[in-house]
Motif scaffolding. Structure first.
Motif, PDB file in Angstrom:
ATOM      1  N   ARG A   1       0.830  -1.206   0.000  1.00  0.00           N
ATOM      2  CA  ARG A   1       0.000   0.000   0.000  1.00  0.00           C
ATOM      3  C   ARG A   1       0.867   1.259   0.000  1.00  0.00           C
ATOM      4  N   LEU A   2       1.954   1.238   0.768  1.00  0.00           N
ATOM      5  CA  LEU A   2       2.854   2.391   0.800  1.00  0.00           C
ATOM      6  C   LEU A   2       3.518   2.603  -0.556  1.00  0.00           C
ATOM      7  N   TYR A   3       3.925   1.496  -1.203  1.00  0.00           N
ATOM      8  CA  TYR A   3       4.544   1.614  -2.523  1.00  0.00           C
ATOM      9  C   TYR A   3       3.559   2.205  -3.532  1.00  0.00           C
ATOM     10  N   ARG A   4       2.299   1.785  -3.468  1.00  0.00           N
ATOM     11  CA  ARG A   4       1.311   2.328  -4.400  1.00  0.00           C
ATOM     12  C   ARG A   4       1.050   3.808  -4.143  1.00  0.00           C
ATOM     13  N   SER A   5       1.071   4.207  -2.881  1.00  0.00           N
ATOM     14  CA  SER A   5       0.760   5.596  -2.527  1.00  0.00           C
ATOM     15  C   SER A   5       1.929   6.542  -2.763  1.00  0.00           C
ATOM     16  N   LEU A   6       3.141   6.093  -2.423  1.00  0.00           N
ATOM     17  CA  LEU A   6       4.297   7.004  -2.428  1.00  0.00           C
ATOM     18  C   LEU A   6       5.351   6.661  -3.468  1.00  0.00           C
ATOM     19  N   SER A   7       5.365   5.438  -3.967  1.00  0.00           N
ATOM     20  CA  SER A   7       6.348   4.892  -4.912  1.00  0.00           C
ATOM     21  C   SER A   7       7.513   4.247  -4.164  1.00  0.00           C
ATOM     22  N   VAL A   8       8.141   3.294  -4.813  1.00  0.00           N
ATOM     23  CA  VAL A   8       9.261   2.562  -4.216  1.00  0.00           C
ATOM     24  C   VAL A   8      10.430   3.485  -3.867  1.00  0.00           C
ATOM     25  N   PRO A   9      10.868   4.380  -4.763  1.00  0.00           N
ATOM     26  CA  PRO A   9      12.002   5.248  -4.408  1.00  0.00           C
ATOM     27  C   PRO A   9      11.743   6.118  -3.183  1.00  0.00           C
ATOM     28  N   VAL A  10      10.542   6.685  -3.086  1.00  0.00           N
ATOM     29  CA  VAL A  10      10.230   7.571  -1.953  1.00  0.00           C
ATOM     30  C   VAL A  10      10.190   6.779  -0.648  1.00  0.00           C
ATOM     31  N   VAL A  11       9.535   5.622  -0.656  1.00  0.00           N
ATOM     32  CA  VAL A  11       9.453   4.806   0.554  1.00  0.00           C
ATOM     33  C   VAL A  11      10.847   4.354   0.988  1.00  0.00           C
TER      34      VAL A  11
END
Length: 425
Positions: free
Chosen positions: A72-82
């Motif tokens: 869910r975090l990857y979908r919301s913020l993207s892998v690089p940001v997380v």
């Protein structure tokens, strides 16, 4: 003309190299670091070991909650940001460990470090690697996960040396700033790339170029909640949790159990040898395991080797140094596979739409379980009135063997009615 039309090289192996570095920092700071932080905080503050140990448990438990929500975090913020945010939170948390002057401050620091490190842990490594590899995923994951072992080899002595030289706070700042700079750079220049953006395909092979050894599944996602009624998922999660519980519990006490037989210096070298054996075991499985292999049986074989190591420890008692070393090698050979094989089992047993949910969940369950393992194995030692006698070690080795045998039973039970190989992500 030919140079203009030449295809760019497959970027997936750059992803593997970058993820190797990510894992080295993640485990070096977030997994192998807390035992050192514990000792340092106890010495600095005079707080009880039980209190600071509770902060270590919180560090791992809160991480398990975050792991379950990584997709869910990857979908919301993207892998690089997380990923970059995780490095910053982990660095801030470790500085908090160094600065804490009240117990509540220590627990706040544990929350930060626990949330941060899982964005650089096992589930994160799998999520970053998976879009780039299907057939070659076992080799790619084994290479990336080896960064975790290298992180232990590098950071455990590095933390000790830095703390002795400049103090815990300055050491935390130096390591934290270095980690943030490295992971932020990788997030911007490497993790921001996707196969779609670069017009590339998994494994660097067009789907129509020939039959893949392991093909991607277009199966629809399972209904929400159905995973918890799926025997494949339940046995995979239980098998991973039991295996890691036995492994982490025994490793937390193995050094002190080796000292009576081979002395502290050789015991330290033996622990390093266990890490080398883990790298070798994971690499061999990643490179040699056929695409059509029953990966649950491979996992069972790996745990069987570790049980052989525990039984060798039992035979050795606290006096036979040669058998102790053999036990270290056998037990160490399966350490890496306990982390890398379950995601590979998920790859061949669940459709592509479900693997992104299954892997974070099994990793989260495993981490929540092994958070308590050092304390449980410590209580087992405390119940023995013989201190560091051979019986004390025998109890731990026997329990580890039984728990890992239960893990094997889970993996075997899950083979019944499993999906056919080839229906994968």
């Amino acid at each position: 003309m030919s140079s203009l039309s030449a295809k760019p090289p497959f970027f997936g192996w750059h992803i593997v190299a970058a993820t190797f570095v990510l894992a080295a920092f993640g485990w070096g700071v977030g997994f192998y670091g807390p035992p050192i932080y514990l000792q340092t905080v106890v010495e600095r503050t005079g707080w009880s070991v039980a209190l600071v140990s509770a902060a270590v448990t919180l560090h791992f438990l809160v991480g398990a909650v975050v792991i379950a929500n990584l997709p869910r975090l990857y979908r919301s913020l993207s892998v690089p940001v997380v990923t970059a945010l995780g490095a910053a939170l982990l660095a801030a948390g470790v500085v908090g460990w160094a600065m804490a002057s009240e117990p509540w401050q220590l627990f706040c620091a544990a929350l930060l470090s626990g949330v941060g490190w899982v964005a650089m842990g096992a589930a994160a490594v799998n999520a970053i690697i998976s879009p780039w590899f299907v057939s070659s995923r076992p080799a790619a994951l084994s290479m990336a996960y080896n960064g975790a072992s290298i992180g232990g080899v590098i950071f455990s002595p590095l933390w000790v040396a830095l703390i002795l030289a400049i103090g815990f706070l300055k050491a935390a700042i130096v390591v934290g700033v270095t980690m943030i700079a490295a992971i932020l750079s990788l997030s911007i220049f490497v993790f921001s790339k996707t196969p779609e953006r670069l017009s590339q395909f998994p494994d660097g092979i067009r789907p129509d170029a020939g039959p893949a050894a392991v093909s991607a599944s277009a199966a629809a996602a399972m209904p929400k909640g159905s995973l918890w009624r799926d025997r494949r998922f339940l046995t995979l999660a239980a098998g991973m949790a039991l295996g890691l519980f036995a492994q982490i519990g025994l490793l937390a006490h193995l050094f002190s159990l080796l000292v009576p037989a081979i002395g502290p210096q050789n015991a330290g070298l033996a622990m390093g040898g266990a890490t080398i054996a883990a790298i070798a075991g994971r690499t061999v499985v990643g490179l040699v395991m056929p695409a059509s292999a029953d990966r649950r049986l491979v996992a069972c074989a790996s745990y069987a080797v570790q049980i052989g190591g525990s039984l060798t420890f039992l035979i050795a008692g606290d006096a036979n140094a040669t058998l102790m070393i053999i036990g270290v090698i056998l037990f160490g050979a399966g350490i890496g596979n306990a982390t890398s094989l379950p995601p590979l089992i998920a790859q061949v047993e669940f459709g592509k739409a479900d693997v992104a949910r299954v892997v974070p969940l099994i990793v989260a369950i495993g981490q929540a379980s092994y958070s308590f393992a050092p304390a449980v194995f410590g209580a087992l030692r405390t119940m023995s009135s013989s201190g560091l006698s051979s019986f004390d070690g025998a109890a731990l080795f026997a329990v580890a063997s039984v728990v890992q045998a239960a893990a094997i039973a889970c993996f075997l039970w899950g083979r019944q009615g499993r999906s056919l190989p080839g229906a994968t992500a």
